[in-house]
Design a protein around this motif. Structure first.
Motif, PDB file in Angstrom:
ATOM      1  N   UNK A 107      43.243  34.271  36.720  1.00 33.83           N
ATOM      2  CA  UNK A 107      43.081  33.089  35.907  1.00 33.83           C
ATOM      3  C   UNK A 107      43.016  33.472  34.443  1.00 33.83           C
ATOM      4  N   UNK A 108      43.347  32.528  33.616  1.00 28.74           N
ATOM      5  CA  UNK A 108      43.345  32.831  32.181  1.00 28.74           C
ATOM      6  C   UNK A 108      41.930  32.728  31.619  1.00 28.74           C
ATOM      7  N   UNK A 109      41.768  33.222  30.409  1.00 29.83           N
ATOM      8  CA  UNK A 109      40.439  33.275  29.801  1.00 29.83           C
ATOM      9  C   UNK A 109      39.899  31.917  29.353  1.00 29.83           C
ATOM     10  N   UNK A 110      40.666  30.837  29.548  1.00 34.63           N
ATOM     11  CA  UNK A 110      40.162  29.496  29.225  1.00 34.63           C
ATOM     12  C   UNK A 110      39.858  28.687  30.485  1.00 34.63           C
ATOM     13  N   UNK A 111      40.032  29.287  31.652  1.00 34.60           N
ATOM     14  CA  UNK A 111      39.748  28.597  32.913  1.00 34.60           C
ATOM     15  C   UNK A 111      38.251  28.343  33.037  1.00 34.60           C
ATOM     16  N   UNK A 112      37.868  27.268  33.688  1.00 36.87           N
ATOM     17  CA  UNK A 112      36.473  26.858  33.806  1.00 36.87           C
ATOM     18  C   UNK A 112      35.591  27.918  34.474  1.00 36.87           C
ATOM     19  N   UNK A 113      36.166  28.767  35.316  1.00 37.17           N
ATOM     20  CA  UNK A 113      35.374  29.797  35.986  1.00 37.17           C
ATOM     21  C   UNK A 113      35.565  31.192  35.399  1.00 37.17           C
ATOM     22  N   UNK A 114      36.315  31.288  34.317  1.00 35.47           N
ATOM     23  CA  UNK A 114      36.524  32.609  33.721  1.00 35.47           C
ATOM     24  C   UNK A 114      35.182  33.216  33.320  1.00 35.47           C
ATOM     25  N   UNK A 115      34.934  34.442  33.745  1.00 29.95           N
ATOM     26  CA  UNK A 115      33.701  35.145  33.393  1.00 29.95           C
ATOM     27  C   UNK A 115      32.490  34.766  34.223  1.00 29.95           C
ATOM     28  N   UNK A 116      32.645  33.844  35.166  1.00 30.23           N
ATOM     29  CA  UNK A 116      31.537  33.407  36.015  1.00 30.23           C
ATOM     30  C   UNK A 116      31.534  34.259  37.285  1.00 30.23           C
ATOM     31  N   UNK A 117      30.369  34.793  37.626  1.00 25.98           N
ATOM     32  CA  UNK A 117      30.244  35.513  38.886  1.00 25.98           C
ATOM     33  C   UNK A 117      30.291  34.512  40.029  1.00 25.98           C
ATOM     34  N   UNK A 118      31.193  34.744  40.969  1.00 26.50           N
ATOM     35  CA  UNK A 118      31.358  33.826  42.089  1.00 26.50           C
ATOM     36  C   UNK A 118      31.594  34.620  43.366  1.00 26.50           C
ATOM     37  N   UNK A 119      31.137  34.031  44.467  1.00 30.01           N
ATOM     38  CA  UNK A 119      31.299  34.660  45.779  1.00 30.01           C
ATOM     39  C   UNK A 119      31.919  33.652  46.726  1.00 30.01           C
ATOM     40  N   UNK A 120      33.007  34.032  47.365  1.00 29.19           N
ATOM     41  CA  UNK A 120      33.661  33.157  48.333  1.00 29.19           C
ATOM     42  C   UNK A 120      32.779  33.046  49.576  1.00 29.19           C
ATOM     43  N   UNK A 121      32.555  31.805  50.026  1.00 31.57           N
ATOM     44  CA  UNK A 121      31.715  31.580  51.202  1.00 31.57           C
ATOM     45  C   UNK A 121      32.434  30.768  52.274  1.00 31.57           C
ATOM     46  N   UNK A 122      33.632  30.276  51.983  1.00 28.63           N
ATOM     47  CA  UNK A 122      34.371  29.516  52.975  1.00 28.63           C
ATOM     48  C   UNK A 122      35.794  29.275  52.532  1.00 28.63           C
ATOM     49  N   UNK A 123      36.650  28.953  53.528  1.00 29.01           N
ATOM     50  CA  UNK A 123      38.055  28.663  53.247  1.00 29.01           C
ATOM     51  C   UNK A 123      38.521  27.597  54.211  1.00 29.01           C
ATOM     52  N   UNK A 124      39.282  26.637  53.698  1.00 24.43           N
ATOM     53  CA  UNK A 124      39.884  25.643  54.585  1.00 24.43           C
ATOM     54  C   UNK A 124      40.935  26.319  55.446  1.00 24.43           C
ATOM     55  N   UNK A 125      41.061  25.872  56.685  1.00 29.80           N
ATOM     56  CA  UNK A 125      42.023  26.501  57.581  1.00 29.80           C
ATOM     57  C   UNK A 125      43.422  25.934  57.413  1.00 29.80           C
ATOM     58  N   UNK A 126      43.542  24.801  56.709  1.00 27.90           N
ATOM     59  CA  UNK A 126      44.846  24.149  56.601  1.00 27.90           C
ATOM     60  C   UNK A 126      45.475  24.244  55.217  1.00 27.90           C
TER      61      UNK A 126
END
Length: 78
Positions: free
Chosen positions: A1-20
């Motif tokens: 993602x680019x440096x202007x994305x809403x989550x840029x620089x935010x620590x995040x952990x994936x906890x789920x994924x849609x199957x479809x």
């Protein structure tokens, strides 16, 4: 993602994924955006609108405004 994305620089952990589809549920360390659903694009994005990201204020917000609708859409299409 680019440096202007809403989550840029935010620590995040994936906890789920849609199957479809390529939507992934993340928990972040940022109290202003604790839950995020990101539609992954699988490439480096230069536009801050991509990947499409929806922010939720907490688990109840995500349940009411994302999970319930997604579940209904998924189960009604079979």
């Amino acid at each position: 993602m680019c440096d202007r994305h809403i989550l840029f620089g935010v620590n995040a952990r994936a906890v789920g994924k849609r199957i479809d589809c390529d939507d992934v549920l993340f928990v972040t360390d940022d109290p202003r955006k604790p839950i995020a659903v990101v539609h992954l694009t699988w490439k480096f994005e230069t536009d801050p609108m991509w990947p499409v990201t929806n922010i939720f204020n907490g688990w109840q917000d995500w349940i009411e405004n994302c999970m319930m609708k997604d579940h209904s859409d998924y189960t009604n299409c079979e």
